[in-house]
Write a protein that holds these residues in place. Sequence first.
Motif, PDB file in Angstrom:
ATOM      1  N   VAL A 129      89.362  48.358 -11.968  1.00  0.00           N
ATOM      2  CA  VAL A 129      89.271  49.726 -12.485  1.00  0.00           C
ATOM      3  C   VAL A 129      87.935  49.972 -13.198  1.00  0.00           C
ATOM      4  N   GLY A 130      87.229  50.991 -12.696  1.00  0.00           N
ATOM      5  CA  GLY A 130      86.044  51.508 -13.388  1.00  0.00           C
ATOM      6  C   GLY A 130      86.422  52.892 -13.895  1.00  0.00           C
ATOM      7  N   THR A 131      86.295  53.883 -13.003  1.00  0.00           N
ATOM      8  CA  THR A 131      86.798  55.234 -13.328  1.00  0.00           C
ATOM      9  C   THR A 131      88.312  55.300 -13.169  1.00  0.00           C
ATOM     10  N   ALA A 132      88.885  54.389 -12.384  1.00  0.00           N
ATOM     11  CA  ALA A 132      90.309  54.359 -11.988  1.00  0.00           C
ATOM     12  C   ALA A 132      90.590  55.295 -10.813  1.00  0.00           C
ATOM     13  N   GLY A 133      89.557  55.954 -10.294  1.00  0.00           N
ATOM     14  CA  GLY A 133      89.755  56.908  -9.196  1.00  0.00           C
ATOM     15  C   GLY A 133      90.401  56.277  -7.974  1.00  0.00           C
ATOM     16  N   MET A 134      89.929  55.103  -7.586  1.00  0.00           N
ATOM     17  CA  MET A 134      90.484  54.468  -6.381  1.00  0.00           C
ATOM     18  C   MET A 134      91.951  54.118  -6.602  1.00  0.00           C
ATOM     19  N   LEU A 135      92.257  53.460  -7.737  1.00  0.00           N
ATOM     20  CA  LEU A 135      93.630  53.007  -7.970  1.00  0.00           C
ATOM     21  C   LEU A 135      94.596  54.203  -8.036  1.00  0.00           C
TER      22      LEU A 135
ATOM     23  N   VAL B 196      80.539  42.065 -14.089  1.00  0.00           N
ATOM     24  CA  VAL B 196      81.167  42.569 -12.863  1.00  0.00           C
ATOM     25  C   VAL B 196      80.812  44.050 -12.750  1.00  0.00           C
ATOM     26  N   GLU B 197      79.877  44.348 -11.881  1.00  0.00           N
ATOM     27  CA  GLU B 197      79.384  45.721 -11.794  1.00  0.00           C
ATOM     28  C   GLU B 197      80.472  46.705 -11.377  1.00  0.00           C
ATOM     29  N   GLY B 198      80.491  47.844 -12.040  1.00  0.00           N
ATOM     30  CA  GLY B 198      81.339  48.965 -11.615  1.00  0.00           C
ATOM     31  C   GLY B 198      82.692  49.037 -12.286  1.00  0.00           C
ATOM     32  N   ILE B 199      83.154  47.939 -12.894  1.00  0.00           N
ATOM     33  CA  ILE B 199      84.471  47.976 -13.543  1.00  0.00           C
ATOM     34  C   ILE B 199      84.315  47.558 -15.014  1.00  0.00           C
ATOM     35  N   GLY B 200      85.422  47.671 -15.766  1.00  0.00           N
ATOM     36  CA  GLY B 200      85.385  47.210 -17.161  1.00  0.00           C
ATOM     37  C   GLY B 200      84.398  48.004 -17.986  1.00  0.00           C
TER      38      GLY B 200
ATOM     39  N   SER C  84      80.075  51.067   0.572  1.00  0.00           N
ATOM     40  CA  SER C  84      80.975  51.092  -0.592  1.00  0.00           C
ATOM     41  C   SER C  84      81.994  52.219  -0.477  1.00  0.00           C
ATOM     42  N   TYR C  85      83.185  52.004  -1.107  1.00  0.00           N
ATOM     43  CA  TYR C  85      84.187  53.081  -1.074  1.00  0.00           C
ATOM     44  C   TYR C  85      83.777  54.300  -1.871  1.00  0.00           C
ATOM     45  N   LYS C  86      82.706  54.160  -2.643  1.00  0.00           N
ATOM     46  CA  LYS C  86      82.254  55.280  -3.462  1.00  0.00           C
ATOM     47  C   LYS C  86      81.789  56.471  -2.624  1.00  0.00           C
ATOM     48  N   ASP C  87      81.481  56.237  -1.346  1.00  0.00           N
ATOM     49  CA  ASP C  87      81.091  57.369  -0.478  1.00  0.00           C
ATOM     50  C   ASP C  87      82.204  58.408  -0.435  1.00  0.00           C
TER      51      ASP C  87
ATOM     52  N   THR D 225      81.131  41.323  -6.210  1.00  0.00           N
ATOM     53  CA  THR D 225      81.907  40.619  -7.242  1.00  0.00           C
ATOM     54  C   THR D 225      83.260  41.264  -7.521  1.00  0.00           C
ATOM     55  N   SER D 226      83.293  42.595  -7.609  1.00  0.00           N
ATOM     56  CA  SER D 226      84.576  43.244  -7.941  1.00  0.00           C
ATOM     57  C   SER D 226      85.590  43.027  -6.824  1.00  0.00           C
ATOM     58  N   SER D 227      85.113  42.843  -5.605  1.00  0.00           N
ATOM     59  CA  SER D 227      86.039  42.544  -4.499  1.00  0.00           C
ATOM     60  C   SER D 227      86.647  41.159  -4.690  1.00  0.00           C
TER      61      SER D 227
ATOM     62  N   ALA E  87      88.200  45.427  -0.178  1.00  0.00           N
ATOM     63  CA  ALA E  87      86.856  44.896  -0.382  1.00  0.00           C
ATOM     64  C   ALA E  87      85.999  46.124  -0.679  1.00  0.00           C
ATOM     65  N   VAL E  88      85.642  46.273  -1.957  1.00  0.00           N
ATOM     66  CA  VAL E  88      85.025  47.514  -2.454  1.00  0.00           C
ATOM     67  C   VAL E  88      83.688  47.802  -1.792  1.00  0.00           C
ATOM     68  N   ASP E  89      82.837  46.763  -1.779  1.00  0.00           N
ATOM     69  CA  ASP E  89      81.485  46.996  -1.246  1.00  0.00           C
ATOM     70  C   ASP E  89      80.917  45.721  -0.628  1.00  0.00           C
ATOM     71  N   THR E  90      79.766  45.871   0.018  1.00  0.00           N
ATOM     72  CA  THR E  90      79.185  44.766   0.791  1.00  0.00           C
ATOM     73  C   THR E  90      78.426  43.767  -0.090  1.00  0.00           C
TER      74      THR E  90
ATOM     75  N   GLY F  41      75.291  52.429 -10.108  1.00  0.00           N
ATOM     76  CA  GLY F  41      74.520  52.266  -8.883  1.00  0.00           C
ATOM     77  C   GLY F  41      75.304  52.502  -7.620  1.00  0.00           C
ATOM     78  N   SER F  42      76.617  52.224  -7.644  1.00  0.00           N
ATOM     79  CA  SER F  42      77.398  52.433  -6.421  1.00  0.00           C
ATOM     80  C   SER F  42      77.654  53.916  -6.212  1.00  0.00           C
ATOM     81  N   THR F  43      78.151  54.577  -7.264  1.00  0.00           N
ATOM     82  CA  THR F  43      78.356  56.026  -7.165  1.00  0.00           C
ATOM     83  C   THR F  43      77.015  56.702  -6.920  1.00  0.00           C
TER      84      THR F  43
ATOM     85  N   LYS G 298      74.636  44.131  -1.171  1.00  0.00           N
ATOM     86  CA  LYS G 298      74.167  44.806  -2.387  1.00  0.00           C
ATOM     87  C   LYS G 298      73.844  43.814  -3.500  1.00  0.00           C
ATOM     88  N   TYR G 299      74.220  42.546  -3.324  1.00  0.00           N
ATOM     89  CA  TYR G 299      74.106  41.570  -4.417  1.00  0.00           C
ATOM     90  C   TYR G 299      73.207  40.386  -4.062  1.00  0.00           C
ATOM     91  N   LEU G 300      72.431  40.538  -2.991  1.00  0.00           N
ATOM     92  CA  LEU G 300      71.645  39.384  -2.540  1.00  0.00           C
ATOM     93  C   LEU G 300      70.530  38.992  -3.509  1.00  0.00           C
TER      94      LEU G 300
HETATM   95  C1  LIG Z   1      81.399  47.639  -7.227  1.00  0.00           C
HETATM   96  C2  LIG Z   1      82.516  48.455  -7.817  1.00  0.00           C
HETATM   97  N1  LIG Z   1      83.751  47.950  -7.816  1.00  0.00           N
HETATM   98  C3  LIG Z   1      84.805  48.626  -8.336  1.00  0.00           C
HETATM   99  C4  LIG Z   1      84.627  49.876  -8.906  1.00  0.00           C
HETATM  100  C5  LIG Z   1      85.812  50.581  -9.525  1.00  0.00           C
HETATM  101  O1  LIG Z   1      86.238  51.722  -8.811  1.00  0.00           O
HETATM  102  P1  LIG Z   1      86.832  52.967  -9.549  1.00  0.00           P
HETATM  103  O2  LIG Z   1      85.685  53.662 -10.256  1.00  0.00           O
HETATM  104  O3  LIG Z   1      87.398  53.837  -8.469  1.00  0.00           O
HETATM  105  O4  LIG Z   1      87.855  52.523 -10.529  1.00  0.00           O
HETATM  106  C6  LIG Z   1      83.354  50.440  -8.909  1.00  0.00           C
HETATM  107  C7  LIG Z   1      83.112  51.747  -9.513  1.00  0.00           C
HETATM  108  O5  LIG Z   1      81.987  52.087  -9.806  1.00  0.00           O
HETATM  109  C8  LIG Z   1      82.273  49.715  -8.337  1.00  0.00           C
HETATM  110  O6  LIG Z   1      81.029  50.195  -8.343  1.00  0.00           O
END
Ligand SMILES: Cc1ncc(COP(=O)(O)O)c(C=O)c1O
Length: 315
Positions: free
Chosen positions: A186-192, A229-233, A47-50, A274-276, A300-303, A78-80, A306-308
């Motif tokens: 966007v979750g934290t918005a850090g990536m964007l 959708v895990e990690g966003i919203g 995941s890009y969270k690394d 899913t977020s990808s 593509a945020v993560d593999t 869970g990703s962070t 993680k969702y199997l």
């Molecule tokens: C699977 C997944 N997609 C997208 C995001 C959103 O990334 P960001 O927090 O940088 O906005 C997250 C953040 O937790 C995530 O876990």
Amino acid sequence: MKSGRQVKSPTALDAIGITPIVQLHKIVPEGSADIFVKLEYFNPTGSYKDRMALSMIEEAEKRGTLRSGMTVVEYTGGSTGSSLAFVCAVKGYRLVLISSDAFAIEKLKTMKAFGAELIIVPSVGGKTTPDLIPRMMEKAKSLADNDDCYFTNQIHNSDIIVGHRNIGKELLKQIDRPIDAFCGGVGTAGMLMGVSLELRQVYPNVKIVALEPASSAVISGGSPGSHDVEGIGIGAVPPLLDERLYDEARGIDENEARQRVRLLAKEEGIFAGTSSGLNVVGALQLAKELGEGKTVVTVAVDTGLKYLASDLYPV
Ligand SMILES: Cc1ncc(COP(=O)(O)O)c(C=O)c1O
């Protein structure tokens, strides 16, 4: 040592970043712009969270607010958490994570595999309801109110942008033509924010689009709602989302995102979460709007691994 120069011996942390970029060949309709996807699942925990976990820890170390012997505390979908657990394992910090049964069991297990201590806040029906993240946050705050603890507090921590800027820097090296649009969930918005800061330095007119689940399109002016959708919203506009750094927010249908991500695996060999899928739906919309000859980029945020355990990829 041959040269007499001090060379730092590599650790697993050096495997973060410099992820590949691919162009989509089969699922982009004729007449659309080209779409490039950066495969962030090549990071060590998939995941890009690394990237942001490392920058949250190392920026705090530089300031002296995180010191050897302290405990790191965070609330996480869970990703962070997996990424922080990985970074803290290598660096030798004790880590306490507040998470929930709304998130993938694979992620909860990964956090434990790296030695993190886990506190689970129960969800309502396994979904990210608007009250879930605030409840997790409160629990983390109460634990972190202690001199021996460092609360990474990702939602409010601009150190995360430091790590994500590297995605933008790498994109500028990897794509040898102008980038017309970039989109991301966007979750934290850090990536964007991190990517926008870098791309705008070179392409001031690049269109930056924030994506969110249509059923909880708060940034687009809608009401918070539940989604899967895990990690966003997160049910609120994240504090790090700077209006100057994006042009538009769009709600994306999560069922379309799931269909798209399945197709992405079958047609393009990209196996992601899913977020990808949401990111690719956004990129396809932009590619159609901008038309041939333009370039749209997403990640593509993560593999998909993680969702199997979920029904994202049915048997
Ligand atoms: C699977 C997944 N997609 C997208 C995001 C959103 O990334 P960001 O927090 O940088 O906005 C997250 C953040 O937790 C995530 O876990």
